[in-house]
Design an enzyme around this catalytic site. Structure first.
Site, short mmCIF file in Angstrom:
data_model
loop_
_atom_site.label_atom_id
_atom_site.label_comp_id
_atom_site.label_asym_id
_atom_site.label_seq_id
_atom_site.Cartn_x
_atom_site.Cartn_y
_atom_site.Cartn_z
N ARG A 103 -7.96 7.93 -1.84
CA ARG A 103 -8.25 6.73 -1.07
C ARG A 103 -8.79 5.69 -2.04
O ARG A 103 -8.98 5.97 -3.21
CB ARG A 103 -9.26 7.02 0.04
CG ARG A 103 -10.60 7.47 -0.49
CD ARG A 103 -11.57 7.85 0.62
NE ARG A 103 -12.91 8.04 0.09
CZ ARG A 103 -13.94 8.46 0.81
NH1 ARG A 103 -13.78 8.72 2.08
NH2 ARG A 103 -15.13 8.60 0.26
N CYS A 107 -6.23 -2.61 -5.40
CA CYS A 107 -6.90 -3.67 -6.17
C CYS A 107 -7.38 -4.76 -5.22
O CYS A 107 -6.60 -5.26 -4.40
CB CYS A 107 -5.93 -4.26 -7.20
SG CYS A 107 -6.53 -5.77 -7.97
N ASN A 141 -14.46 1.13 4.00
CA ASN A 141 -15.30 2.33 3.94
C ASN A 141 -15.83 2.50 2.52
O ASN A 141 -15.06 2.59 1.57
CB ASN A 141 -14.51 3.58 4.31
CG ASN A 141 -15.38 4.82 4.39
OD1 ASN A 141 -16.07 5.05 5.36
ND2 ASN A 141 -15.36 5.62 3.33
N GLU A 142 -17.15 2.49 2.40
CA GLU A 142 -17.82 2.79 1.13
C GLU A 142 -17.20 2.07 -0.07
O GLU A 142 -16.67 2.68 -0.99
CB GLU A 142 -17.83 4.30 0.87
CG GLU A 142 -18.69 5.07 1.82
CD GLU A 142 -18.73 6.56 1.53
OE1 GLU A 142 -19.70 7.23 1.95
OE2 GLU A 142 -17.81 7.07 0.87
N CYS A 151 -11.00 -2.95 -12.04
CA CYS A 151 -9.55 -2.90 -12.18
C CYS A 151 -9.13 -3.81 -13.33
O CYS A 151 -9.73 -4.87 -13.54
CB CYS A 151 -8.88 -3.33 -10.87
SG CYS A 151 -7.08 -3.37 -10.94
N CYS A 153 -5.79 -4.86 -13.98
CA CYS A 153 -4.39 -5.28 -13.80
C CYS A 153 -4.24 -6.77 -14.11
O CYS A 153 -5.23 -7.50 -14.30
CB CYS A 153 -3.92 -4.97 -12.39
SG CYS A 153 -4.63 -6.03 -11.12
N CYS A 156 -6.06 -9.08 -11.66
CA CYS A 156 -7.50 -9.19 -11.92
C CYS A 156 -7.77 -10.08 -13.12
O CYS A 156 -8.75 -10.84 -13.13
CB CYS A 156 -8.11 -7.80 -12.13
SG CYS A 156 -8.33 -6.89 -10.58
N GLU A 301 -23.02 7.52 8.15
CA GLU A 301 -22.64 8.89 7.79
C GLU A 301 -23.92 9.61 7.42
O GLU A 301 -24.55 9.28 6.41
CB GLU A 301 -21.65 8.95 6.62
CG GLU A 301 -20.27 8.42 6.93
CD GLU A 301 -19.30 8.61 5.77
OE1 GLU A 301 -19.57 9.47 4.89
OE2 GLU A 301 -18.28 7.91 5.73
N GLU A 349 -10.91 17.13 2.40
CA GLU A 349 -12.31 17.40 2.76
C GLU A 349 -12.42 18.59 3.72
O GLU A 349 -13.22 18.61 4.65
CB GLU A 349 -12.95 16.15 3.38
CG GLU A 349 -13.11 15.02 2.37
CD GLU A 349 -13.85 13.81 2.94
OE1 GLU A 349 -13.98 13.73 4.17
OE2 GLU A 349 -14.28 12.97 2.15
N GLN A 350 -11.63 19.63 3.46
CA GLN A 350 -11.68 20.83 4.30
C GLN A 350 -13.05 21.50 4.25
O GLN A 350 -13.44 22.19 5.20
CB GLN A 350 -10.63 21.84 3.82
CG GLN A 350 -9.20 21.40 4.04
CD GLN A 350 -8.22 22.34 3.35
OE1 GLN A 350 -8.50 22.86 2.27
NE2 GLN A 350 -7.08 22.57 3.97
#
Length: 671
Positions: A103, A107, A141-142, A151, A153, A156, A301, A349-350
């Site tokens: 995840r 960029c 998320n986070e 980054c 590239c 950027c 969380e 994330e099992q």
């Protein structure tokens, strides 16, 4: 109070949803966070949206009185998008694309990703922006998780060049600020400017390095702002937050939070490689969460089981979930959302365990969460919205942290480690502390600590001088005032712009390698203390020495000083104290500043003592046993204990392992 869990309906058969929601309701959950990784479920094929499953989930929750925090699903762009626009992948400092499979593989400055992100956020916000059961939004998320800010590239690079054009009036001003005459690095055109990518000796111009970090942080903030603007337009009645996490410094969390309605944090107290995690590690994160907006926050969380990707971390023992939850509430959390509801059967994330195990059958952790929910449902109305009542502030300066990361100056030294040495003192001595930006108002604090305050803007410098002049106590330490805002070294005699405030000049300095120490003596103290990391050779001008070096060529020169400035005081530490010396020095400084521990309760070292203070001045004092053994605490006066709903007489009482007491201490005027 919002009390809930993270749920992923897309992970489970729809026929299971009803049972899950029934169990959630029985456990006292009243909110779920959903949707933050559901992009490919919502838009399996480009432009073809399917909200029917999420509609059914939200309606099912509404029927059971459970509200929704909805995440924008942009942290995990789907494969079809990445295949269509492979330039979206971040590139590392060697130009290698990060690739698919995890995840946060996008960029922040890629125009194709910005457009795709705008489309999915718009679609979700149009669908749920006026839904009465959606009470808040979480952006992405986070941000910054898994080292995903820097980054290299071409997009950027172009964006960085544009950022520099806005920052500097001309290319010649940039050259002057960075000192590009060194090593013949002078730029003639903006387009010539490089990113600090892989190079010989891994050494780049420090001005370039610092500006790149500023730019990278600003890029994330600008990307989030795009989402917030859309949400405010399409979901105007629903507040927006983001789940920050850890002590990571890739993004300036103070700046990231300015566009949010309230701050949120993700907290995993036992995401570590030891069976006995240090509660100070989670306490500092929680205080940071409270500090970014100087207000209570939500935990989106909260650890509820053993974390783990390919390996597992320790399983929470009986009583630990309750203790961790009260730990978060004690430091300012007004909402607790556990991660996750049920442990996933597949994917990366099992082994990241939730309230329910893989088989979905409620067990010990479910029962403990239910018990905590019952308690908090009764207690939170009393303390929700209250502050820490802190009289001490520690300034976390991301700019100075970046500078220290770029050039640690002492091998192995880190800003955050040094920062934590101050925090440890206040935590251990039960002195509530706020962790703030240097843009904050200092006026209500008795003591302000500024670790490694090497560079600062003129307005911050003036705020510090004014605070001391008006009666505040300031603590600065080695390297303060040594740099200019562009990361050049100052040509002023150290401590530079803080020389007048501190009343000293520094005539020499040097490093102490790992394992090296120098002895330090304090006035009217016969103990032997040690300092590490650094030494300044200090010449007092108007300051009074309060500690002296006892060895090496600077024997007898001050190691720490105090200068009376206006109605206040400015302290300076010209070395890094080891723990015993830190305690002795800070005892003196806190006594001088009038920064006192929480009063009326004596506890042993394994007991955390912290508080929340209502707007009416009523104190709620948390005593939390972070050990497994029974501990004795002593009350100076009778106090009402809220978890048991009884008054406890003055004297010694026992607090079990993992136990929590929540005392109410009425202000004298409240009766």
């Amino acid at each position: 109070m919002k009390f809930g869990a993270c749920y992923y309906p897309e992970h489970w058969p729809e026929e299971r949803w009803e049972l899950d929601v029934k169990l959630m309701k029985e456990a006292g959950l009243n909110v779920l966070r959903i949707g933050e990784f559901a992009w490919s479920k919502l838009e399996r094929y480009e432009g073809s949206y399917d909200f029917s499953w999420m509609d059914r989930m939200i309606e099912l929750l509404a029927a059971h009185g459970i509200e929704v925090i909805l995440g924008t699903p942009t942290a995990a762009p789907p494969k079809w998008l990445m295949d269509k626009h492979p330039d979206i992948y971040m590139r590392d400092n060697k130009g290698i694309a990060r690739g698919f499979g995890n995840r946060r593989h996008y960029c922040y400055n890629n125009p194709n990703y910005m457009a795709a992100s705008d489309r999915i956020v718009t679609a979700v916000a149009k669908q749920y922006g006026e839904h009465p059961n959606v009470i808040a939004w979480q952006t992405d998320n986070e941000f910054g998780c898994n080292d995903t800010v820097y980054c290299y590239c071409d997009y950027c690079r172009a964006a960085f060049q544009a950022w520099l054009r806005q920052t500097y009036t001309s290319i010649d001003q940039l050259n002057e600020s960075w000192g590009t005459v060194f090593w013949s690095q002078t730029y003639n055109e903006w387009e010539q400017i490089v990113l600090p990518a892989y190079t010989v000796f891994h050494l780049h111009n420090p001005g370039l390095e610092l500006d790149y970090r500023r730019f990278a942080s600003d890029s994330v903030i600008a990307y989030q702002k795009r989402q917030i603007d859309l949400l405010k337009q399409l979901a105007p009645g629903q507040p927006v937050t983001h789940n920050m996490w850890s002590e990571m410094n890739e993004i300036n969390s103070f700046e990231l939070s300015k566009d949010l309605d309230f701050a949120s944090w993700d907290i995993y107290p036992n995401l570590c490689f030891t069976d006995q995690p240090d509660p100070r590690a989670s306490a500092i994160q929680l205080d940071m969460a409270r500090g970014v907006k100087q207000a209570p926050f939500w935990v989106l969380e909260h650890q509820s089981g053993a974390p783990g990707g390919n390996i597992m971390f320790p399983t929470p023992r009986p009583g630990e979930l309750r203790r961790w939850t009260y730990h978060s509430v004690a430091h300012g959390a007004d909402a607790i959302v556990y991660f996750r509801w049920r442990t996933c059967l597949f994917g990366a994330e099992q082994f990241w365990h939730g309230i329910l195990p893989h088989d979905g059958i409620p067990g010990r952790r479910y029962d403990e969460v239910k018990h905590v929910g019952e308690e908090l449902n009764r207690l939170m109305p009393l303390i929700e919205g209250s502050s820490a009542g802190a009289e001490v502030a520690i300034i976390r300066s991301y700019e100075n942290e970046w500078v220290m990361d770029i050039q640690p100056q002492v091998m192995g030294h880190r800003y955050i480690r040094h920062f934590k040495s101050y925090y440890r003192y206040f935590y251990d001595h039960h002195i509530p502390v706020d962790l703030l930006s240097d843009e904050a108002d200092f006026s209500r604090y008795r003591l302000v600590v500024l670790p490694h305050y090497m560079l600062s803007k003129p307005e911050a410098k003036q705020r510090i001088y004014d605070y001391a002049a008006q009666g505040g106590t300031v603590l600065l330490d080695f390297r303060s005032g040594s740099r200019l805002w562009d990361n050049r070294m100052s040509d002023q005699t150290l401590p530079g712009i803080y020389r007048e405030l501190l009343g000293i000049s520094i005539t020499d300095y040097g490093i102490l390698r790992e394992g090296q120490t120098r002895s330090v003596q304090l006035s009217q103290d016969t103990h032997s203390y040690n300092a590490q990391t650094w030494y300044d050779v200090i010449h007092p001008e108007t300051a009074e020495p309060i500690a002296w070096f006892g060895e090496d060529y600077y024997t007898g020169s001050p190691a720490a000083t105090c200068n009376r400035y206006g109605q206040g005081a400015a302290y300076y530490l010209g070395m890094e104290p080891q723990p015993a010396l830190m305690n002795a020095l800070m005892d003196r400084i806190c006594a001088d500043a009038g920064a006192a521990p929480i009063q009326g309760i004596q506890v042993p070292d394994s007991i955390e003592l912290t508080r929340r203070v209502s707007g009416e001045g009523r104190e709620y004092i948390f005593a939390i046993n972070h050990g497994t053994d029974l501990q004795s605490i002593t009350l100076a006066e009778p106090l009402y204990e809220l978890t048991t709903e009884q008054t406890i007489a003055a004297g010694t009482i026992e607090l079990p392992g993992n136990g929590v007491f929540l005392f109410r201490k009425d202000h004298p005027l409240l009766g």
